[in-house]
Scaffold this motif. Structure first.
Motif, PDB file in Angstrom:
ATOM      1  N   ASP A  23       0.806  11.441  -2.551  1.00  0.00           N
ATOM      2  CA  ASP A  23       0.438  10.033  -2.607  1.00  0.00           C
ATOM      3  C   ASP A  23       1.656   9.190  -3.008  1.00  0.00           C
ATOM      4  O   ASP A  23       2.500   9.624  -3.787  1.00  0.00           O
ATOM      5  CB  ASP A  23      -0.664   9.802  -3.635  1.00  0.00           C
ATOM      6  N   VAL A  24       1.723   7.983  -2.445  1.00  0.00           N
ATOM      7  CA  VAL A  24       2.774   7.037  -2.835  1.00  0.00           C
ATOM      8  C   VAL A  24       2.111   5.709  -3.174  1.00  0.00           C
ATOM      9  O   VAL A  24       1.092   5.337  -2.581  1.00  0.00           O
ATOM     10  CB  VAL A  24       3.804   6.827  -1.707  1.00  0.00           C
ATOM     11  N   PRO A  25       2.640   4.959  -4.155  1.00  0.00           N
ATOM     12  CA  PRO A  25       2.058   3.652  -4.477  1.00  0.00           C
ATOM     13  C   PRO A  25       2.440   2.623  -3.413  1.00  0.00           C
ATOM     14  O   PRO A  25       3.581   2.589  -2.939  1.00  0.00           O
ATOM     15  CB  PRO A  25       2.685   3.312  -5.829  1.00  0.00           C
ATOM     16  N   SER A  26       1.482   1.793  -3.031  1.00  0.00           N
ATOM     17  CA  SER A  26       1.736   0.755  -2.036  1.00  0.00           C
ATOM     18  C   SER A  26       0.745  -0.380  -2.211  1.00  0.00           C
ATOM     19  O   SER A  26      -0.409  -0.160  -2.568  1.00  0.00           O
ATOM     20  CB  SER A  26       1.616   1.336  -0.619  1.00  0.00           C
ATOM     21  N   GLY A  27       1.204  -1.590  -1.923  1.00  0.00           N
ATOM     22  CA  GLY A  27       0.330  -2.756  -1.941  1.00  0.00           C
ATOM     23  C   GLY A  27      -0.045  -3.213  -0.549  1.00  0.00           C
ATOM     24  O   GLY A  27      -0.476  -4.352  -0.372  1.00  0.00           O
ATOM     25  N   ILE A  28       0.092  -2.336   0.449  1.00  0.00           N
ATOM     26  CA  ILE A  28      -0.138  -2.728   1.840  1.00  0.00           C
ATOM     27  C   ILE A  28      -1.610  -3.011   2.122  1.00  0.00           C
ATOM     28  O   ILE A  28      -1.941  -3.802   3.010  1.00  0.00           O
ATOM     29  CB  ILE A  28       0.419  -1.651   2.812  1.00  0.00           C
ATOM     30  N   VAL A  29      -2.515  -2.368   1.375  1.00  0.00           N
ATOM     31  CA  VAL A  29      -3.949  -2.621   1.560  1.00  0.00           C
ATOM     32  C   VAL A  29      -4.337  -3.822   0.699  1.00  0.00           C
ATOM     33  O   VAL A  29      -4.268  -3.764  -0.530  1.00  0.00           O
ATOM     34  CB  VAL A  29      -4.785  -1.385   1.186  1.00  0.00           C
ATOM     35  N   LYS A  30      -4.736  -4.907   1.338  1.00  0.00           N
ATOM     36  CA  LYS A  30      -5.013  -6.154   0.619  1.00  0.00           C
ATOM     37  C   LYS A  30      -6.429  -6.645   0.910  1.00  0.00           C
ATOM     38  O   LYS A  30      -7.058  -6.226   1.886  1.00  0.00           O
ATOM     39  CB  LYS A  30      -3.988  -7.221   1.014  1.00  0.00           C
ATOM     40  N   ALA A  31      -6.914  -7.518   0.065  1.00  0.00           N
ATOM     41  CA  ALA A  31      -8.257  -8.084   0.188  1.00  0.00           C
ATOM     42  C   ALA A  31      -8.175  -9.572   0.478  1.00  0.00           C
ATOM     43  O   ALA A  31      -7.320 -10.286  -0.058  1.00  0.00           O
ATOM     44  CB  ALA A  31      -9.050  -7.845  -1.102  1.00  0.00           C
ATOM     45  N   SER A  32      -9.087 -10.040   1.326  1.00  0.00           N
ATOM     46  CA  SER A  32      -9.145 -11.455   1.669  1.00  0.00           C
ATOM     47  C   SER A  32      -9.572 -12.281   0.463  1.00  0.00           C
ATOM     48  O   SER A  32     -10.455 -11.884  -0.300  1.00  0.00           O
ATOM     49  CB  SER A  32     -10.131 -11.657   2.823  1.00  0.00           C
ATOM     50  N   GLN A  33      -8.941 -13.441   0.303  1.00  0.00           N
ATOM     51  CA  GLN A  33      -9.205 -14.318  -0.844  1.00  0.00           C
ATOM     52  C   GLN A  33      -9.940 -15.577  -0.381  1.00  0.00           C
ATOM     53  O   GLN A  33      -9.489 -16.263   0.547  1.00  0.00           O
ATOM     54  CB  GLN A  33      -7.897 -14.714  -1.521  1.00  0.00           C
ATOM     55  N   LYS A  34     -11.045 -15.897  -1.036  1.00  0.00           N
ATOM     56  CA  LYS A  34     -11.822 -17.080  -0.680  1.00  0.00           C
ATOM     57  C   LYS A  34     -11.396 -18.313  -1.472  1.00  0.00           C
ATOM     58  O   LYS A  34     -11.602 -19.444  -1.023  1.00  0.00           O
ATOM     59  CB  LYS A  34     -13.308 -16.807  -0.902  1.00  0.00           C
TER      60      LYS A  34
END
Length: 231
Positions: A23-34
């Motif tokens: 496993d490697v740390p990554s911020g590529i998976v993001k959530a939509s902001q309302k």
């Protein structure tokens, strides 16, 4: 044509897994902001990067990706474990109506109460391969030229979905991002193009340095460590 933020994304750095690899740390998976999100000199509040040596920072505070590119990626990776829709490639801003051909290096935009300036393109890395569980994705994005682009923040402020991008300045009308991305990635690019790119004051220092080194050496740097996942 009025360009608005169709979606705004923020993500925490989390382990990114792939069978047979650590496993490697990554911020590529993001959530939509309302709601509104504060945009500082270093990026959106709450947005994280797994490796700050290569990702994030003032010259890459905000990543913008054109949603219209996803039709192409859907055709290429129809069986991808990650849905090829806005936000899939870790961008912060998604829009329709502007692409690398109509955005120029150094462009200054007002977004919400913030001011931003186009600073460089994206240099795709092997974490895209891991996200889609397929080798060669980063290289495919590089070759396509559909990399998206980054902004530096000239004035901090609040931005949100639905905000318009108001173009205030275009200091480099001869340099659409498509031309700059081609100068960096195309093997056919010539030294004169590198020389002109290296002299663009609005271009990030990292990219200007890369072009300057090429002028001195006459060679394109080795991209293998960026494009290929470590074994």
């Amino acid at each position: 044509m009025s360009i608005v933020i169709d979606a705004l994304f923020v993500g925490k750095a989390r382990p990114l897994a792939r069978d047979g690899h650590a496993d490697v740390p990554s911020g590529i998976v993001k959530a939509s902001q309302k709601d509104k999100v504060w945009l500082s000199l270093n990026g959106l509040q709450g947005d994280e990067q797994g490796d700050r040596s290569y990702h994030g920072g003032p010259e890459k505070a905000l990543h913008h990706y054109a949603a219209e590119h996803y039709a192409y990626w859907q055709s290429q990776y129809a069986d991808s474990p990650a849905a090829m829709v806005a936000g899939a490639f870790g961008e912060n801003i998604s829009t329709n109506g502007i692409t690398e051909r109509s955005v120029y290096i150094g462009d200054v935009y007002r977004i919400g109460s913030a001011l931003v300036q186009v600073s460089q393109g994206r240099q795709p890395c092997w974490k895209l391969n891991r996200l889609l569980c397929r080798d060669g994705v980063a290289l495919a994005m590089q070759v396509s030229g559909a990399t998206g682009w980054y902004y530096r923040v000239l004035q901090e402020g609040w931005i949100e979905r639905g905000d318009k991008l108001e173009l205030l300045e275009r200091p480099q009308p001869g340099w659409p991002m498509a031309r700059l991305i081609s100068a960096l990635f195309s093997p056919a690019a010539q030294a004169d193009e590198w020389r002109q790119a290296a002299a663009i004051g609005q271009l990030s220092l990292n990219w200007r340095t890369t072009f300057s080194r090429r002028i001195q050496s006459g060679q394109i740097e080795d991209w293998s460590r960026r494009l290929s996942e470590p074994t």
